[in-house]
Scaffold this motif. Structure first.
Motif, PDB file in Angstrom:
ATOM      1  N   UNK A  17       0.966  -1.255   0.103  1.00  0.00           N
ATOM      2  CA  UNK A  17       0.080   0.049  -0.112  1.00  0.00           C
ATOM      3  C   UNK A  17       0.741   1.369   0.065  1.00  0.00           C
ATOM      4  N   UNK A  18       2.070   1.107   0.516  1.00  0.00           N
ATOM      5  CA  UNK A  18       2.796   2.364   0.821  1.00  0.00           C
ATOM      6  C   UNK A  18       3.485   2.682  -0.573  1.00  0.00           C
ATOM      7  N   UNK A  19       4.024   1.832  -1.445  1.00  0.00           N
ATOM      8  CA  UNK A  19       4.849   1.852  -2.579  1.00  0.00           C
ATOM      9  C   UNK A  19       4.217   3.094  -3.416  1.00  0.00           C
ATOM     10  N   UNK A  20       3.050   3.245  -3.705  1.00  0.00           N
ATOM     11  CA  UNK A  20       2.454   4.239  -4.452  1.00  0.00           C
ATOM     12  C   UNK A  20       2.491   5.655  -3.834  1.00  0.00           C
ATOM     13  N   UNK A  21       2.693   5.577  -2.433  1.00  0.00           N
ATOM     14  CA  UNK A  21       2.838   6.866  -1.517  1.00  0.00           C
ATOM     15  C   UNK A  21       4.217   7.278  -1.194  1.00  0.00           C
ATOM     16  N   UNK A  22       5.259   6.562  -1.805  1.00  0.00           N
ATOM     17  CA  UNK A  22       6.575   6.825  -1.401  1.00  0.00           C
ATOM     18  C   UNK A  22       7.134   8.200  -1.840  1.00  0.00           C
ATOM     19  N   UNK A  23       7.729   8.838  -1.031  1.00  0.00           N
ATOM     20  CA  UNK A  23       8.018  10.185  -1.077  1.00  0.00           C
ATOM     21  C   UNK A  23       7.133  11.077  -0.356  1.00  0.00           C
ATOM     22  N   UNK A  24       6.149  10.862   0.005  1.00  0.00           N
ATOM     23  CA  UNK A  24       5.086  11.689   0.912  1.00  0.00           C
ATOM     24  C   UNK A  24       5.547  11.929   2.137  1.00  0.00           C
ATOM     25  N   UNK A  25       5.224  12.924   2.756  1.00  0.00           N
ATOM     26  CA  UNK A  25       5.438  13.338   4.205  1.00  0.00           C
ATOM     27  C   UNK A  25       4.832  12.274   5.271  1.00  0.00           C
ATOM     28  N   UNK A  26       5.632  11.992   6.231  1.00  0.00           N
ATOM     29  CA  UNK A  26       5.337  11.063   7.193  1.00  0.00           C
ATOM     30  C   UNK A  26       3.998  11.478   7.950  1.00  0.00           C
ATOM     31  N   UNK A  27       4.216  12.940   8.239  1.00  0.00           N
ATOM     32  CA  UNK A  27       2.643  13.294   8.867  1.00  0.00           C
ATOM     33  C   UNK A  27       1.369  13.013   8.041  1.00  0.00           C
ATOM     34  N   UNK A  28       1.661  13.149   6.587  1.00  0.00           N
ATOM     35  CA  UNK A  28       0.413  13.011   6.033  1.00  0.00           C
ATOM     36  C   UNK A  28      -0.022  11.287   6.057  1.00  0.00           C
ATOM     37  N   UNK A  29       1.210  10.454   6.025  1.00  0.00           N
ATOM     38  CA  UNK A  29       0.827   8.951   5.972  1.00  0.00           C
ATOM     39  C   UNK A  29       0.300   8.485   7.285  1.00  0.00           C
ATOM     40  N   UNK A  30       0.590   9.187   8.278  1.00  0.00           N
ATOM     41  CA  UNK A  30       0.148   8.554   9.546  1.00  0.00           C
ATOM     42  C   UNK A  30      -1.345   8.912   9.714  1.00  0.00           C
ATOM     43  N   UNK A  31      -2.174   9.782   9.115  1.00  0.00           N
ATOM     44  CA  UNK A  31      -3.460  10.072   9.006  1.00  0.00           C
ATOM     45  C   UNK A  31      -4.402   9.538   7.849  1.00  0.00           C
ATOM     46  N   UNK A  32      -3.453   8.567   7.116  1.00  0.00           N
ATOM     47  CA  UNK A  32      -4.050   8.177   5.966  1.00  0.00           C
ATOM     48  C   UNK A  32      -4.798   6.663   6.198  1.00  0.00           C
TER      49      UNK A  32
END
Length: 223
Positions: free
Chosen positions: A73-88
């Motif tokens: 699930x994370x592969x297409x989201x690589x490079x995104x800010x950790x802050x935005x990932x934590x709430x995804x």
């Protein structure tokens, strides 16, 4: 057992419902925990910027369904800010974590709420793993046990969710919420292992919580 699995055990009441102290914030804690697990397994890394981003180091499967599902699930989201990932919600590991704990015999699938509505309850089937975990955290807080990276990650995540005192009532003893916060900060600051990972995740959760709480505070001030 993964950090995210241990966190999930702590966040559940014996009847299978999420503790009220984290009912609205479970997602952020469990996403943060599984990202720590992935980092410790060498699959992702965090940049050293003020607002760290997440990069994929290895896409090779680990053999663990929780880690491998999250990594995909994370592969297409690589490079995104950790802050935005934590709430995804896309990274919510809840289903695979529950399935893993059910397979291990720690949880059992129960009924839903009234008339079949609501989320499925997953009450505790074997209390032993959680009892061992809580005993371990109690020793760490009391200074009689050496903390592992998992212990420090769990304590940091709970503190950043403003739920450490509520979740660890028995393990804290008579320690006040303020003193518990100081104790956890002291423990995490004194650990050289995994500091970069812990700091990045802690900062992300803290920033996410501020972003979430700000509208509530503003609304309360206006009214």
């Amino acid at each position: 057992m993964l950090i995210v699995e241990e966190l999930h055990m702590l966040l559940l009441r014996p009847d299978g419902r999420v503790e009220s102290a984290v009912s609205g914030n479970r997602l952020y804690g469990e996403v943060a925990a599984v990202l720590v697990d992935l980092a410790l397994h060498g699959r992702i890394s965090f940049s050293h910027e003020k607002h760290p981003t997440v990069d994929i180091v290895l896409t090779e499967p680990t053999g663990n369904p929780i880690l491998d599902t999250t990594l995909q699930r994370l592969v297409p989201m690589r490079g995104k800010r950790l802050q935005s990932l934590v709430v995804s919600p896309k990274l919510d590991p809840l289903e695979v974590v529950v399935e893993s704990l059910v397979v291990q015999g720690v949880l059992v699938r129960g009924e839903r709420g009234f008339f079949g509505w609501g989320s499925e309850r997953t009450p505790e089937s074997d209390p032993a793993p959680e009892l061992v975990l809580r005993s371990r955290l109690a020793a760490v807080l009391a200074g009689t046990g050496a903390p592992t990276q998992a212990d420090l990650s769990l304590l940091s995540i709970l503190q950043n969710l403003n739920a450490a005192r509520a979740i660890l009532r028995a393990e804290c003893g008579d320690i006040s919420a303020r003193d518990l916060k100081k104790r956890i900060e002291q423990l995490t600051a004194g650990s050289p292992a995994g500091d970069a990972v812990a700091k990045a995740v802690n900062d992300a959760i803290a920033a996410a919580m501020v972003a979430i709480m700000t509208p509530v505070i503003v609304a309360a001030t206006i009214t």
